[in-house]
Design an enzyme around this catalytic site. Sequence first.
Site, PDB file in Angstrom:
ATOM      1  N   CYS A  96       0.815  -1.216   0.000  1.00  0.00           N
ATOM      2  CA  CYS A  96       0.000   0.000   0.000  1.00  0.00           C
ATOM      3  C   CYS A  96       0.854   1.273   0.000  1.00  0.00           C
ATOM      4  O   CYS A  96       1.462   1.572  -1.016  1.00  0.00           O
ATOM      5  CB  CYS A  96      -1.007  -0.026   1.143  1.00  0.00           C
ATOM      6  N   HIS A 213      -3.258  -5.260   2.535  1.00  0.00           N
ATOM      7  CA  HIS A 213      -2.642  -5.001   3.844  1.00  0.00           C
ATOM      8  C   HIS A 213      -2.439  -6.275   4.648  1.00  0.00           C
ATOM      9  O   HIS A 213      -2.640  -7.360   4.142  1.00  0.00           O
ATOM     10  CB  HIS A 213      -3.515  -4.012   4.615  1.00  0.00           C
TER      11      HIS A 213
END
Length: 264
Positions: A96, A213
């Site tokens: 990310c 994530h």
Amino acid sequence: MTYSLTITHLYPDHLNLYGDTGNLIVLRRRCQWLGIDCTVKALTMGDRPTPGETDLYFMGGGQDNDQVAVVDDFHGRKYDTIKADTEAGAVFLGVCGGYQLMGNTFLMGNGEETRGLGIINVDTRAPGSEVKQRCIGNLIAEILPALYQQMLSLYTQPKAIPHTLVGFENHSGQTYLGAGVEPLAKTLVGFGNNASADYEGARYKNVFGSYMHGSLLPKNPHFADLLLGLALRYRSGDSTLTLPSLADREELAAHQYVVEQYHA
Ligand code: GLN
């Protein structure tokens, strides 16, 4: 023969959102199960990497401010070594904010553009008026065929591995891939690289970026093994090296649960 790997965790105190450090726990534990000696080092502000020491770099996600905070330090102290290592085949995973940061440029939500780390040819822009929503929620994507074949090739014995990657995304930045960079997977649920793209993640040599994530490596053991296998091949110089397969009952059940819940 006992293999050894050195894993370097970049900026663990600045870049670690949504449990991204769990990825390191997975790598360390899988090494233990596979009989690989594994050393994990933290490299943060002010530190300099040792050329050729690291087999696998990891960098987690962060807020825009956290990303900007590390850029000058990276270029001043780390770029030359890490660029040389990754060009030679060392593995690098960014998640990310870490993925966004690995690219050339990052245009933040406040309109300021900052340079990225220059490890992979991608660019990220925060949404203009045409994209108001954050990309947030479960993300499921089908691994592209060449990458899937490479995953299979890393096992000594044939192993049934999922065709999907699953995770959770939460980002406003929209990432666009440049020449020489391939996506990892085709998005089935959620967004991935950007709200109008059909693909998730990026790969250049053994440098990988993903919007998934914390649960990336815990719920995708086949992706964890890919990183470990490529790191071992890089360290040993043996491009045919393979890994024994672990049972992965809980890991694959967790993976399957996400697919069944969110991809009808
Ligand atoms: N700052 C980035 C964004 O919102 C990444 C945030 C994150 O790592 N979740 O686009």
